[in-house]
Structures are given as C-alpha cells and as structure tokens.
Design a protein around this motif. Structure first.
Motif, PDB file in Angstrom:
ATOM      1  N   THR A  50       0.827  -1.211   0.000  1.00 38.84           N
ATOM      2  CA  THR A  50       0.000   0.000   0.000  1.00 38.84           C
ATOM      3  C   THR A  50       0.859   1.259   0.000  1.00 38.84           C
ATOM      4  O   THR A  50       0.492   2.265  -0.596  1.00 38.84           O
ATOM      5  CB  THR A  50      -0.947   0.035   1.214  1.00 38.84           C
ATOM      6  OG1 THR A  50      -0.167  -0.020   2.409  1.00 38.84           O
ATOM      7  CG2 THR A  50      -1.914  -1.129   1.171  1.00 38.84           C
ATOM      8  N   GLN A  51       2.008   1.212   0.644  1.00 35.55           N
ATOM      9  CA  GLN A  51       2.924   2.344   0.684  1.00 35.55           C
ATOM     10  C   GLN A  51       3.999   2.253  -0.388  1.00 35.55           C
ATOM     11  O   GLN A  51       4.727   3.211  -0.627  1.00 35.55           O
ATOM     12  CB  GLN A  51       3.598   2.438   2.062  1.00 35.55           C
ATOM     13  CG  GLN A  51       2.638   2.650   3.210  1.00 35.55           C
ATOM     14  CD  GLN A  51       1.945   3.984   3.128  1.00 35.55           C
ATOM     15  OE1 GLN A  51       2.535   4.980   2.757  1.00 35.55           O
ATOM     16  NE2 GLN A  51       0.663   3.998   3.458  1.00 35.55           N
ATOM     17  N   GLY A  52       4.141   1.070  -0.982  1.00 34.78           N
ATOM     18  CA  GLY A  52       5.189   0.863  -1.982  1.00 34.78           C
ATOM     19  C   GLY A  52       6.575   0.859  -1.368  1.00 34.78           C
ATOM     20  O   GLY A  52       7.551   1.278  -1.988  1.00 34.78           O
ATOM     21  N   VAL A  53       6.666   0.361  -0.137  1.00 36.45           N
ATOM     22  CA  VAL A  53       7.931   0.363   0.605  1.00 36.45           C
ATOM     23  C   VAL A  53       8.312  -1.064   0.955  1.00 36.45           C
ATOM     24  O   VAL A  53       7.489  -1.842   1.428  1.00 36.45           O
ATOM     25  CB  VAL A  53       7.796   1.183   1.907  1.00 36.45           C
ATOM     26  CG1 VAL A  53       9.052   1.081   2.744  1.00 36.45           C
ATOM     27  CG2 VAL A  53       7.483   2.627   1.598  1.00 36.45           C
ATOM     28  N   GLY A  54       9.562  -1.392   0.737  1.00 39.22           N
ATOM     29  CA  GLY A  54      10.093  -2.689   1.130  1.00 39.22           C
ATOM     30  C   GLY A  54      11.461  -2.509   1.756  1.00 39.22           C
ATOM     31  O   GLY A  54      12.184  -1.577   1.409  1.00 39.22           O
ATOM     32  N   ILE A  55      11.795  -3.371   2.694  1.00 39.95           N
ATOM     33  CA  ILE A  55      13.117  -3.330   3.329  1.00 39.95           C
ATOM     34  C   ILE A  55      13.720  -4.719   3.250  1.00 39.95           C
ATOM     35  O   ILE A  55      13.078  -5.711   3.584  1.00 39.95           O
ATOM     36  CB  ILE A  55      13.032  -2.881   4.805  1.00 39.95           C
ATOM     37  CG1 ILE A  55      12.494  -1.451   4.886  1.00 39.95           C
ATOM     38  CG2 ILE A  55      14.406  -2.978   5.461  1.00 39.95           C
ATOM     39  CD1 ILE A  55      12.305  -0.956   6.301  1.00 39.95           C
ATOM     40  N   ARG A  56      14.971  -4.752   2.794  1.00 42.70           N
ATOM     41  CA  ARG A  56      15.741  -6.000   2.746  1.00 42.70           C
ATOM     42  C   ARG A  56      17.013  -5.752   3.535  1.00 42.70           C
ATOM     43  O   ARG A  56      17.748  -4.809   3.270  1.00 42.70           O
ATOM     44  CB  ARG A  56      16.055  -6.366   1.305  1.00 42.70           C
ATOM     45  CG  ARG A  56      16.838  -7.655   1.194  1.00 42.70           C
ATOM     46  CD  ARG A  56      17.043  -8.033  -0.224  1.00 42.70           C
ATOM     47  NE  ARG A  56      17.928  -7.047  -0.850  1.00 42.70           N
ATOM     48  CZ  ARG A  56      18.249  -7.041  -2.128  1.00 42.70           C
ATOM     49  NH1 ARG A  56      17.758  -7.936  -2.935  1.00 42.70           N
ATOM     50  NH2 ARG A  56      19.059  -6.128  -2.601  1.00 42.70           N
ATOM     51  N   TYR A  57      17.284  -6.611   4.519  1.00 45.84           N
ATOM     52  CA  TYR A  57      18.451  -6.448   5.373  1.00 45.84           C
ATOM     53  C   TYR A  57      19.218  -7.758   5.409  1.00 45.84           C
ATOM     54  O   TYR A  57      18.635  -8.816   5.633  1.00 45.84           O
ATOM     55  CB  TYR A  57      18.016  -6.060   6.798  1.00 45.84           C
ATOM     56  CG  TYR A  57      19.157  -5.708   7.704  1.00 45.84           C
ATOM     57  CD1 TYR A  57      19.638  -4.412   7.765  1.00 45.84           C
ATOM     58  CD2 TYR A  57      19.754  -6.665   8.509  1.00 45.84           C
ATOM     59  CE1 TYR A  57      20.689  -4.080   8.604  1.00 45.84           C
ATOM     60  CE2 TYR A  57      20.803  -6.344   9.344  1.00 45.84           C
ATOM     61  CZ  TYR A  57      21.260  -5.057   9.390  1.00 45.84           C
ATOM     62  OH  TYR A  57      22.302  -4.737  10.216  1.00 45.84           O
ATOM     63  N   GLU A  58      20.514  -7.677   5.181  1.00 47.46           N
ATOM     64  CA  GLU A  58      21.357  -8.869   5.215  1.00 47.46           C
ATOM     65  C   GLU A  58      22.220  -8.828   6.465  1.00 47.46           C
ATOM     66  O   GLU A  58      23.020  -7.920   6.647  1.00 47.46           O
ATOM     67  CB  GLU A  58      22.216  -8.950   3.964  1.00 47.46           C
ATOM     68  CG  GLU A  58      22.989 -10.247   3.876  1.00 47.46           C
ATOM     69  CD  GLU A  58      23.689 -10.418   2.541  1.00 47.46           C
ATOM     70  OE1 GLU A  58      23.634 -11.514   1.992  1.00 47.46           O
ATOM     71  OE2 GLU A  58      24.278  -9.435   2.063  1.00 47.46           O
ATOM     72  N   LEU A  59      22.026  -9.822   7.315  1.00 47.18           N
ATOM     73  CA  LEU A  59      22.794  -9.960   8.547  1.00 47.18           C
ATOM     74  C   LEU A  59      23.947 -10.918   8.275  1.00 47.18           C
ATOM     75  O   LEU A  59      23.735 -12.097   7.986  1.00 47.18           O
ATOM     76  CB  LEU A  59      21.881 -10.486   9.662  1.00 47.18           C
ATOM     77  CG  LEU A  59      22.486 -10.662  11.041  1.00 47.18           C
ATOM     78  CD1 LEU A  59      22.979  -9.333  11.591  1.00 47.18           C
ATOM     79  CD2 LEU A  59      21.452 -11.260  11.983  1.00 47.18           C
ATOM     80  N   ARG A  60      25.159 -10.407   8.349  1.00 53.19           N
ATOM     81  CA  ARG A  60      26.366 -11.209   8.081  1.00 53.19           C
ATOM     82  C   ARG A  60      26.920 -11.803   9.366  1.00 53.19           C
ATOM     83  O   ARG A  60      26.579 -11.377  10.460  1.00 53.19           O
ATOM     84  CB  ARG A  60      27.444 -10.332   7.433  1.00 53.19           C
ATOM     85  CG  ARG A  60      27.112  -9.901   6.050  1.00 53.19           C
ATOM     86  CD  ARG A  60      27.550 -10.957   5.145  1.00 53.19           C
ATOM     87  NE  ARG A  60      27.275 -10.641   3.754  1.00 53.19           N
ATOM     88  CZ  ARG A  60      27.490 -11.474   2.807  1.00 53.19           C
ATOM     89  NH1 ARG A  60      27.980 -12.656   3.085  1.00 53.19           N
ATOM     90  NH2 ARG A  60      27.217 -11.168   1.574  1.00 53.19           N
TER      91      ARG A  60
END
Length: 80
Positions: A50-60
């Motif tokens: 609905t907001q057109g927002v996505g978050i992708r986070y890579e934990l190393r």
C-alpha cells in the motif's frame, strides 16, 4: 533452516525490517518477515504494497548449519 547468531544483532535487524510491515492488510502473509539463510548470512525481507515500501536487510556473520527460508511472524520475532 538452522542457524546460530548473536541475539542482539538479530533483534536489531528484525526491528529495522519490521518498519516495512503494514499495520493493516487483507493479506496475512504481509504481516510477516521472510527470512532466508545461506552461506554465512541471513536475509530478512518485509514489504508494504500500500505504501510501496520494502526493506531487505542482510545480517552477516551468521553460522548457517542448514540453508533455507521461511516466513516468521513479526510480533513473535521481535520479542526474542
């Protein structure tokens, strides 16, 4: 999927990614965080269409014994 990581790092990553989880949605899967473990990393993804927002986070620095992916409930994951 089976992995070992620092609790504080996982909690911080989940809190960051959960900002993209929509508060109200008709699609239950969007209230979750997708986790994918591979090599030495854990990828966390959330998306709010609905907001057109996505978050992708890579934990190393994660010790992955068995690679895989799953959908995890945001509220339970943050309470770890």
């Amino acid at each position: 999927m089976k992995l070992t990581c620092q609790r504080d790092s996982l909690q911080m990553a989940c809190q960051l990614v959960s900002a993209a989880v929509p508060a109200n949605t008709t699609i239950p899967a969007l209230k979750n965080i997708k986790a994918t473990a591979h090599d030495d990393a854990l990828m966390l993804v959330a998306y709010d269409p609905t907001q057109g927002v996505g978050i992708r986070y890579e934990l190393r620095g994660v010790n992955v014994q068995r690679a895989g992916s799953c959908i995890l409930p945001k509220d339970q994951l943050i309470q770890i």
